[in-house]
Motif scaffolding. Sequence first.
Motif, PDB file in Angstrom:
ATOM      1  N   VAL A  94       0.812  -1.214  -0.195  1.00 30.75           N
ATOM      2  CA  VAL A  94      -0.012  -0.094   0.053  1.00 30.75           C
ATOM      3  C   VAL A  94       0.855   1.083   0.088  1.00 30.75           C
ATOM      4  O   VAL A  94       1.697   1.233   0.771  1.00 30.75           O
ATOM      5  CB  VAL A  94      -1.073   0.043   1.166  1.00 30.75           C
ATOM      6  CG1 VAL A  94      -0.215   0.058   2.327  1.00 30.75           C
ATOM      7  CG2 VAL A  94      -1.988   1.065   1.179  1.00 30.75           C
ATOM      8  N   LEU A  96       1.289   5.115   0.700  1.00 32.00           N
ATOM      9  CA  LEU A  96       0.721   5.949   1.604  1.00 32.00           C
ATOM     10  C   LEU A  96       1.214   7.390   1.326  1.00 32.00           C
ATOM     11  O   LEU A  96       2.622   7.420   1.499  1.00 32.00           O
ATOM     12  CB  LEU A  96       0.671   5.481   2.865  1.00 32.00           C
ATOM     13  CG  LEU A  96       0.085   6.536   4.107  1.00 32.00           C
ATOM     14  CD1 LEU A  96      -1.547   6.783   3.757  1.00 32.00           C
ATOM     15  CD2 LEU A  96       0.447   6.006   5.527  1.00 32.00           C
ATOM     16  N   ILE A 111       0.224   2.668  10.942  1.00 35.29           N
ATOM     17  CA  ILE A 111       1.296   1.515  10.095  1.00 35.29           C
ATOM     18  C   ILE A 111       1.551   0.440  11.089  1.00 35.29           C
ATOM     19  O   ILE A 111       1.221  -0.893  10.753  1.00 35.29           O
ATOM     20  CB  ILE A 111       2.505   2.113   9.490  1.00 35.29           C
ATOM     21  CG1 ILE A 111       2.206   3.325   8.366  1.00 35.29           C
ATOM     22  CG2 ILE A 111       3.281   1.078   9.152  1.00 35.29           C
ATOM     23  CD1 ILE A 111       3.540   3.998   7.955  1.00 35.29           C
ATOM     24  N   LEU A 114      -1.747  -1.579  11.422  1.00 31.96           N
ATOM     25  CA  LEU A 114      -2.038  -2.159  10.152  1.00 31.96           C
ATOM     26  C   LEU A 114      -1.195  -3.316  10.009  1.00 31.96           C
ATOM     27  O   LEU A 114      -1.563  -4.568   9.796  1.00 31.96           O
ATOM     28  CB  LEU A 114      -1.774  -1.429   8.812  1.00 31.96           C
ATOM     29  CG  LEU A 114      -1.914  -1.938   7.533  1.00 31.96           C
ATOM     30  CD1 LEU A 114      -3.381  -2.215   7.559  1.00 31.96           C
ATOM     31  CD2 LEU A 114      -1.476  -0.945   6.479  1.00 31.96           C
ATOM     32  N   VAL A 123       4.423  -1.377   3.557  1.00 32.73           N
ATOM     33  CA  VAL A 123       3.739   0.244   3.473  1.00 32.73           C
ATOM     34  C   VAL A 123       4.785   1.027   2.609  1.00 32.73           C
ATOM     35  O   VAL A 123       6.066   1.001   3.192  1.00 32.73           O
ATOM     36  CB  VAL A 123       3.552   0.601   4.692  1.00 32.73           C
ATOM     37  CG1 VAL A 123       2.761   1.912   4.573  1.00 32.73           C
ATOM     38  CG2 VAL A 123       2.180  -0.280   5.201  1.00 32.73           C
ATOM     39  N   HIS A 280      -8.935   8.732  -0.615  1.00 34.79           N
ATOM     40  CA  HIS A 280      -8.654   7.675  -1.593  1.00 34.79           C
ATOM     41  C   HIS A 280      -9.479   7.765  -2.938  1.00 34.79           C
ATOM     42  O   HIS A 280     -10.809   8.262  -2.695  1.00 34.79           O
ATOM     43  CB  HIS A 280      -8.739   6.250  -0.857  1.00 34.79           C
ATOM     44  CG  HIS A 280     -10.078   5.875  -0.260  1.00 34.79           C
ATOM     45  ND1 HIS A 280     -11.085   5.279  -1.256  1.00 34.79           N
ATOM     46  CD2 HIS A 280     -10.809   5.969   0.873  1.00 34.79           C
ATOM     47  CE1 HIS A 280     -11.883   4.957  -0.695  1.00 34.79           C
ATOM     48  NE2 HIS A 280     -11.858   5.269   0.629  1.00 34.79           N
ATOM     49  N   LEU A 288      -5.973  -3.125  -0.193  1.00 37.51           N
ATOM     50  CA  LEU A 288      -5.522  -2.877   1.261  1.00 37.51           C
ATOM     51  C   LEU A 288      -5.870  -1.445   1.544  1.00 37.51           C
ATOM     52  O   LEU A 288      -5.777  -0.912   2.712  1.00 37.51           O
ATOM     53  CB  LEU A 288      -3.913  -2.653   1.062  1.00 37.51           C
ATOM     54  CG  LEU A 288      -3.349  -4.116   1.125  1.00 37.51           C
ATOM     55  CD1 LEU A 288      -1.784  -3.911   0.875  1.00 37.51           C
ATOM     56  CD2 LEU A 288      -3.465  -4.750   2.606  1.00 37.51           C
ATOM     57  N   THR A 292      -5.986   0.240   5.294  1.00 33.35           N
ATOM     58  CA  THR A 292      -5.325   1.256   5.824  1.00 33.35           C
ATOM     59  C   THR A 292      -6.086   2.625   6.350  1.00 33.35           C
ATOM     60  O   THR A 292      -5.662   3.167   7.340  1.00 33.35           O
ATOM     61  CB  THR A 292      -4.417   1.786   4.449  1.00 33.35           C
ATOM     62  OG1 THR A 292      -3.697   0.589   4.029  1.00 33.35           O
ATOM     63  CG2 THR A 292      -3.742   2.956   4.803  1.00 33.35           C
ATOM     64  N   LEU A 296      -5.827   4.191  10.010  1.00 33.99           N
ATOM     65  CA  LEU A 296      -5.516   5.612  10.233  1.00 33.99           C
ATOM     66  C   LEU A 296      -6.491   6.312  11.033  1.00 33.99           C
ATOM     67  O   LEU A 296      -6.387   7.184  11.980  1.00 33.99           O
ATOM     68  CB  LEU A 296      -5.702   6.388   8.917  1.00 33.99           C
ATOM     69  CG  LEU A 296      -4.315   6.169   7.994  1.00 33.99           C
ATOM     70  CD1 LEU A 296      -4.285   6.361   6.669  1.00 33.99           C
ATOM     71  CD2 LEU A 296      -3.270   6.944   8.758  1.00 33.99           C
TER      72      LEU A 296
END
Length: 320
Positions: A94, A96, A111, A114, A123, A280, A288, A292, A296
């Motif tokens: 993923v 970010l 993170i 996750l 990540v 997003h 993912l 994610t 967050l």
Amino acid sequence: MLNVHHLRTLAEVVSTGSFAAAAVSLGYTASAVSQQMTALERATGLVLFERGARSARPTSAARHLASRGAGLIDQLTGVERDARSLAAGARGVVRLGSFPTASAALVPGAIARLLRRTPEVAVQLDEGEPDDLVAALRSGSVDVAVVYRYPLSPRRWPPDMVATPLLDDPLRLTVAADHRIVTRPSWRLADLAGETWIASRETTAGARALARLCADAGFTPRVAFRSNDYAVVRALVRAGLGVALVPALADALGTGGGVHQCAVTDARGGPARREVFVLHRPDSSAPLVPATVEALRRAAEGLGRRINRQEPTCAPGTAS
């Protein structure tokens, strides 16, 4: 090209010793196993079984083919397992994007959360200001972006992106420990009209928010120093070189003492603040992304509670 299912069935027949036992193991009928082996013999041109009235004994060719096919089947099984994991978001990468303050104060906890749930995930982190991160989302170079906006410098997120609120980040007037307003029972932002100010770069939303807040209080701030690094801003304040408006999120980093902070109320009577979101694309094919965003959101809940417990060390002031 050989049928992999037929190779898998051949390996099971060789391993178990009969069509019937292989059928039980694979969940087929004995007739289906026999038909698959006949099809494999036809495809390879090999005699794979010496068939009798009640038995079918593998030939040396069958044993060789089953042995060679075993590695291929193991690899294919691994590929199938990886594909299921990728589809379920249990592994993969993923990408970010985040602005620097959130990268230090919010992103590490997210993170870690996750990776505790999906340890095979990788990540990749990149940093930028909101405009940069929105462009990166559009181009597909990041999957998820943590961004901010100031109500005092309004902006809208693109309609083709999903925006999830994470937390409100109060703005604090930050002054040296011996500043004159620290001991005042009350003060107004207009009392600081003659001060030297320290701000972020002129083109940033933070600088525009400071200008708007001061304009509502009736003056234009005299900015002598500019930095987008809040550790630098606090160091300049600590040295008595000016006053600044600093988001509380920056103080979650523990950038040192020697300064006092004051809550600031905007012209509408609410707390001056910036708002933190995660963006997003709704059509993202990255499995993912939901995990994610949730990591967050959870990390932001805990961080928001910590910020709210940080009481300003001097009386609140107002922009009016």
